[in-house]
Design a protein around this motif. Structure first.
Motif, PDB file in Angstrom:
ATOM      1  N   THR A   1       2.109  24.007 -29.068  1.00 35.81           N
ATOM      2  CA  THR A   1       1.913  22.532 -28.567  1.00 35.81           C
ATOM      3  C   THR A   1       2.053  22.475 -27.142  1.00 35.81           C
ATOM      4  OG1 THR A   1       3.927  22.065 -29.514  1.00 35.81           O
ATOM      5  CG2 THR A   1       2.096  21.530 -30.949  1.00 35.81           C
ATOM      6  N   ASP A   2       1.655  21.311 -26.569  1.00 40.14           N
ATOM      7  CA  ASP A   2       1.700  21.302 -24.847  1.00 40.14           C
ATOM      8  C   ASP A   2       2.538  20.152 -24.825  1.00 40.14           C
ATOM      9  OD1 ASP A   2      -0.212  23.476 -24.623  1.00 40.14           O
ATOM     10  OD2 ASP A   2      -1.640  22.006 -25.359  1.00 40.14           O
ATOM     11  N   TYR A   3       3.932  20.176 -25.394  1.00 39.46           N
ATOM     12  CA  TYR A   3       4.868  18.836 -24.794  1.00 39.46           C
ATOM     13  C   TYR A   3       6.191  19.243 -24.633  1.00 39.46           C
ATOM     14  CZ  TYR A   3       0.604  16.277 -26.878  1.00 39.46           C
ATOM     15  OH  TYR A   3      -0.322  15.730 -26.943  1.00 39.46           O
ATOM     16  N   TRP A   4       6.288  20.435 -23.795  1.00 43.95           N
ATOM     17  CA  TRP A   4       7.380  20.953 -23.669  1.00 43.95           C
ATOM     18  C   TRP A   4       7.833  20.076 -22.475  1.00 43.95           C
ATOM     19  CZ3 TRP A   4      10.314  25.716 -24.509  1.00 43.95           C
ATOM     20  CH2 TRP A   4       9.721  26.399 -25.780  1.00 43.95           C
ATOM     21  N   LEU A   5       7.063  19.690 -21.438  1.00 45.51           N
ATOM     22  CA  LEU A   5       7.794  19.156 -20.424  1.00 45.51           C
ATOM     23  C   LEU A   5       6.879  17.629 -20.245  1.00 45.51           C
ATOM     24  CD1 LEU A   5       9.846  19.156 -18.327  1.00 45.51           C
ATOM     25  CD2 LEU A   5       7.958  19.877 -16.782  1.00 45.51           C
ATOM     26  N   LEU A   6       7.315  16.673 -20.117  1.00 48.89           N
ATOM     27  CA  LEU A   6       6.679  15.358 -19.900  1.00 48.89           C
ATOM     28  C   LEU A   6       7.298  14.633 -18.569  1.00 48.89           C
ATOM     29  CD1 LEU A   6       7.321  13.619 -23.673  1.00 48.89           C
ATOM     30  CD2 LEU A   6       5.703  15.407 -22.886  1.00 48.89           C
ATOM     31  N   ALA A   7       6.258  14.154 -18.089  1.00 51.39           N
ATOM     32  CA  ALA A   7       6.284  13.655 -16.550  1.00 51.39           C
ATOM     33  C   ALA A   7       5.301  12.471 -16.355  1.00 51.39           C
ATOM     34  CB  ALA A   7       6.080  14.693 -15.428  1.00 51.39           C
ATOM     35  N   THR A   8       6.029  11.280 -15.682  1.00 53.66           N
ATOM     36  CA  THR A   8       5.375  10.078 -15.340  1.00 53.66           C
ATOM     37  C   THR A   8       5.650   9.822 -13.966  1.00 53.66           C
ATOM     38  OG1 THR A   8       5.717   9.304 -17.614  1.00 53.66           O
ATOM     39  CG2 THR A   8       5.011   7.710 -15.930  1.00 53.66           C
ATOM     40  N   GLU A   9       4.503   9.703 -13.119  1.00 55.09           N
ATOM     41  CA  GLU A   9       4.454   9.370 -11.711  1.00 55.09           C
ATOM     42  C   GLU A   9       4.063   8.037 -11.550  1.00 55.09           C
ATOM     43  OE1 GLU A   9       2.262  11.922  -9.346  1.00 55.09           O
ATOM     44  OE2 GLU A   9       2.894  13.737 -10.461  1.00 55.09           O
ATOM     45  N   VAL A  10       5.038   7.150 -10.876  1.00 53.82           N
ATOM     46  CA  VAL A  10       4.474   5.810 -10.703  1.00 53.82           C
ATOM     47  C   VAL A  10       4.397   5.507  -8.949  1.00 53.82           C
ATOM     48  CG1 VAL A  10       5.548   3.358 -11.014  1.00 53.82           C
ATOM     49  CG2 VAL A  10       6.101   5.338 -12.691  1.00 53.82           C
ATOM     50  N   GLU A  11       3.142   4.890  -8.740  1.00 50.80           N
ATOM     51  CA  GLU A  11       2.940   4.741  -7.297  1.00 50.80           C
ATOM     52  C   GLU A  11       2.721   3.387  -7.242  1.00 50.80           C
ATOM     53  OE1 GLU A  11       0.018   6.798  -5.698  1.00 50.80           O
ATOM     54  OE2 GLU A  11       0.811   8.978  -6.167  1.00 50.80           O
ATOM     55  N   ARG A  12       3.489   2.596  -6.068  1.00 48.39           N
ATOM     56  CA  ARG A  12       3.176   1.154  -5.967  1.00 48.39           C
ATOM     57  C   ARG A  12       2.928   0.993  -4.394  1.00 48.39           C
ATOM     58  NH1 ARG A  12       7.625   0.884  -9.646  1.00 48.39           N
ATOM     59  NH2 ARG A  12       7.007   0.015 -11.597  1.00 48.39           N
ATOM     60  N   CYS A  13       1.795   1.149  -4.339  1.00 60.43           N
ATOM     61  CA  CYS A  13       1.486   1.365  -2.677  1.00 60.43           C
ATOM     62  C   CYS A  13       0.782   0.002  -2.123  1.00 60.43           C
ATOM     63  CB  CYS A  13       0.558   2.561  -2.267  1.00 60.43           C
ATOM     64  SG  CYS A  13       1.267   4.009  -2.931  1.00 60.43           S
TER      65      CYS A  13
END
Length: 233
Positions: A27-39
Motif C-alpha cells: 500500500t502507498d500510505y507510508w508517508l502522508l503530507a499536506t501542503e497549505v498555501e494562502r497566497c
C-alpha cells in the motif's frame, strides 16, 4: 500437547506477520503530507487558499488538490481511496525524494536513487527469506524434523531483521534526505504563508507490527526445534 500449541501459535503469528508485511509494503500510505498555501493574488489583494495532499509508499506516489475543509479532516482522505478526481500518481522511483519537489542537483538525485535501490533489494530479500521460512515449516510439520523447525525459525528471525532495516532506512530517508526546511523556504519565495504537515501513515505503522509477529514466530519455532531435539535423545 505443549509442542502442538507452540507449533500452532508459531504458524499463526508467522502467517499474521506475513499478512501485515504484504499489506504494509503493498500500500502507498507510508508517508502522508499536506501542503497549505494562502497566497495574496489579484488587484484586490485577495487571499487564495490551496491544499495539496500527498501519500506515498515504496512503489507509488500520489497527490491531489483539496480545500480547507478537507484539510481539517485530511487523515480520513488518506485512509480511504475515494479521493479527488484530480488525483495523480507516479512510480516512486521516478521521483526518489519525499513529496513532489524541484531544485535537487543531479548528485543528490543519484544518491536518492541508490538509497532507494538498497532498501528495495533488502525488502525483496526479506520477502524471499520469509517465503522460504514458511516452506521449511510446512515441510517440518509431517516429519517432526527439529532441523527444519530451527532453519524455519532462523529464517523468520532473519526476515524480521531485514524488514527492521528497511523501516530504519525509510525513516533515515525521510528525516535526513527530505530536507523539508529547504523545501518550505523555496515555497515561501512564491507564497509567504506556506506550511506543510508531514506524518507517517498506517502502512508504516503496520510494518513494525509485522516485524514483531515474525520475530516472535521465529523464536517459537526455534524453541519447538530445540524441544523436539531434546526429546529425541
Amino acid at each position: 500437547m505443549k509442542l502442538s500449541v507452540g507449533i500452532f501459535f508459531g504458524g499463526f503469528f508467522g502467517a499474521l506477520g506475513i499478512l501485515f508485511f504484504l499489506v504494509a509494503f503493498g500500500t502507498d500510505y507510508w508517508l502522508l503530507a499536506t501542503e497549505v498555501e494562502r497566497c495574496s493574488e489579484g488587484l484586490n489583494d485577495t487571499t487564495e487558499e490551496k491544499v495539496i495532499f500527498h501519500h506515498e509508499g515504496f512503489f507509488w506516489r500520489c497527490w491531489f488538490d483539496g480545500n480547507v475543509d478537507e484539510h481539517a479532516n485530511s487523515i480520513w482522505k488518506f485512509w480511504y481511496t475515494n479521493q479527488s478526481p484530480s488525483k495523480n500518481c507516479t512510480h516512486a522511483y521516478l521521483s526518489p525524494f519525499p513529496f513532489l519537489r524541484n531544485g535537487h542537483n543531479s548528485t543528490a538525485y543519484d544518491s536518492a536513487i541508490i538509497f532507494r535501490g538498497f532498501w528495495s533489494v533488502i525488502m525483496l530479500l526479506g520477502v524471499v527469506i520469509v517465503v522460504a521460512a514458511s516452506f521449511f515449516i510446512i515441510c517440518a510439520a509431517p516429519f517432526g524434523s527439529h532441523v527444519l523447525y530451527k532453519v524455519g525459525g532462523g529464517c523468520f528471525i532473519t526476515a524480521g531483521i531485514l524488514f527492521t532495516l528497511v523501516v530504519v532506512m525509510y525513516v533515515i530517508w525521510v528525516q535526513a534526505m527530505a530536507n523539508i526546511e529547504n523545501y518550505v523556504n523555496m515555497k515561501k519565495t512564491d507564497c509567504l504563508d506556506f506550511s506543510i504537515y508531514v506524518r507517517y501513515g498506517w502502512s508504516f505503522i503496520l510494518a513494525p507490527v509485522g516485524i514483531f509477529f515474525v520475530m516472535f514466530s521465529g523464536m517459537l519455532f526455534l524453541l519447538v526445534g530445540r524441544t523436539i531435539y531434546l526429546h529425541s535423545d
